[in-house]
Design a protein around this motif. Sequence first.
Motif, PDB file in Angstrom:
ATOM      1  N   ALA A 294      46.320  27.954 -43.048  1.00 37.27           N
ATOM      2  CA  ALA A 294      45.912  29.057 -43.924  1.00 37.27           C
ATOM      3  C   ALA A 294      45.440  28.540 -45.281  1.00 37.27           C
ATOM      4  O   ALA A 294      44.540  29.121 -45.897  1.00 37.27           O
ATOM      5  N   ALA A 295      46.037  27.448 -45.758  1.00 36.69           N
ATOM      6  CA  ALA A 295      45.684  26.926 -47.086  1.00 36.69           C
ATOM      7  C   ALA A 295      44.404  26.101 -47.087  1.00 36.69           C
ATOM      8  O   ALA A 295      43.875  25.772 -48.155  1.00 36.69           O
ATOM      9  N   SER A 296      43.886  25.758 -45.925  1.00 37.16           N
ATOM     10  CA  SER A 296      42.672  24.954 -45.804  1.00 37.16           C
ATOM     11  C   SER A 296      41.445  25.829 -46.094  1.00 37.16           C
ATOM     12  O   SER A 296      41.458  27.037 -45.777  1.00 37.16           O
ATOM     13  N   PRO A 297      40.368  25.283 -46.698  1.00 37.58           N
ATOM     14  CA  PRO A 297      40.135  23.877 -47.033  1.00 37.58           C
ATOM     15  C   PRO A 297      40.680  23.504 -48.413  1.00 37.58           C
ATOM     16  O   PRO A 297      41.034  24.364 -49.213  1.00 37.58           O
ATOM     17  N   PHE A 298      40.687  22.169 -48.662  1.00 34.47           N
ATOM     18  CA  PHE A 298      41.120  21.621 -49.930  1.00 34.47           C
ATOM     19  C   PHE A 298      39.923  20.931 -50.580  1.00 34.47           C
ATOM     20  O   PHE A 298      39.252  20.110 -49.947  1.00 34.47           O
ATOM     21  N   VAL A 299      39.650  21.254 -51.832  1.00 35.38           N
ATOM     22  CA  VAL A 299      38.441  20.773 -52.502  1.00 35.38           C
ATOM     23  C   VAL A 299      38.604  19.318 -52.932  1.00 35.38           C
ATOM     24  O   VAL A 299      39.658  18.922 -53.447  1.00 35.38           O
ATOM     25  N   ALA A 300      37.551  18.519 -52.706  1.00 35.70           N
ATOM     26  CA  ALA A 300      37.489  17.142 -53.185  1.00 35.70           C
ATOM     27  C   ALA A 300      36.422  17.059 -54.274  1.00 35.70           C
ATOM     28  O   ALA A 300      35.835  18.076 -54.663  1.00 35.70           O
ATOM     29  N   LEU A 301      36.156  15.852 -54.752  1.00 36.37           N
ATOM     30  CA  LEU A 301      35.209  15.706 -55.858  1.00 36.37           C
ATOM     31  C   LEU A 301      33.762  15.796 -55.394  1.00 36.37           C
ATOM     32  O   LEU A 301      33.072  16.768 -55.645  1.00 36.37           O
ATOM     33  N   ALA A 302      33.281  14.765 -54.691  1.00 35.50           N
ATOM     34  CA  ALA A 302      31.875  14.755 -54.281  1.00 35.50           C
ATOM     35  C   ALA A 302      31.666  13.791 -53.129  1.00 35.50           C
ATOM     36  O   ALA A 302      32.039  12.623 -53.219  1.00 35.50           O
ATOM     37  N   GLU A 303      31.101  14.308 -52.034  1.00 39.28           N
ATOM     38  CA  GLU A 303      30.719  13.507 -50.868  1.00 39.28           C
ATOM     39  C   GLU A 303      31.864  12.632 -50.350  1.00 39.28           C
ATOM     40  O   GLU A 303      31.728  11.424 -50.256  1.00 39.28           O
TER      41      GLU A 303
END
Length: 358
Positions: A294-303
């Motif tokens: 349920a908590a997905s997705p998780f943001v990353a920085l770039a590429e």
Amino acid sequence: SEYSINQSGALSSTSNSYVLPGSATNVAASAQSVAVAPSWVIVSGGTDGSVHYFPRNSNGTLGQGGSILSQGAIASPTPWPAGLVVDPTGNYVYAADAFAGGVESFSISSSGLSNNSFVPGTPFAPANPPSPPTSLASLALDPSGQYLYMVDFLANPLATLTVYQISPGTGNLALAAFPQISLSGANPVGIAADPLGNVVVAYANGSADVLQRGTTAGSPFLSVGLASQSIAIPPPATGQIPGTLTSVAIDPATELVYFTYSYPAPTGQNPQAGGVLAYVLTTITGTPTLSELAASPFVALAEPTDIVIAGGFAYLTDFGANFLSQYSLASATLSPLSPSGQPSGAGPMSVAVTTSYH
């Protein structure tokens, strides 16, 4: 780049950065994969056609490295060693170079790798090599140490999984009794095995196959174990290019499957933030399934290009941000640590953690 990890999972950047040794092809390396052996760190050089190795010192630093040319240089002007895995004994390393015709097997000695390191019979070809050869092949080891799996990135229209049987103590590979398994997608970007031997293959277009470990005679998988499933990459921002999956990893403690995804940057624009998708792998009864948390997705920085799981923590290469991000996996979430990570060299592609990571 090299980092130390404390008891809380946080990275500390060391002052150590290592340049890949020169290659006989005189082409700049584009490091594809990194793998750790008991006394060595091994890197596939991609475009430089070489496999590079560095001795591990007792204090965690690396010593003077060396290189060995892939046999793909014999068959093609553009050898491209990509996926790497070290066998459970630490005595052999396998490198996937589709231009070499399959998987190369090297023995690891006290002095690293040399032209005498090639295991007789290498490269070990798949059952039906693609023509022309393709590049960027991924590898995974069965946790039992009996099988090695390979998929090729540019396999079209549909990819296949090659199953090699490993000869104990020799590093020799032989095609298994059922050496080739037809998959459901094209352009696989990664492959991962869980502690039970189930395998997940991720595709760039946002789908995945699960191959369920079984006891079918001559094959490590149940014939009914293949289940294609869509992986929900978030839609891009207005005017941006749709995202693609870039790698897959499985947490051996929780059976959670993590997929990294990124959005290709249009010419002249900065890359968008990518992220990580988390799914629960279920293989107990019937057809295996992947269910998104349920908590997905998780943001990353770039590429983001790669993710590794180690002791309740995750480390992520952010190619477009020149950064190595760090997360806690407590409570089945990806929670950024403080600080959120450490700067890396330009365009990090792969990350590995030693067994003595604290």
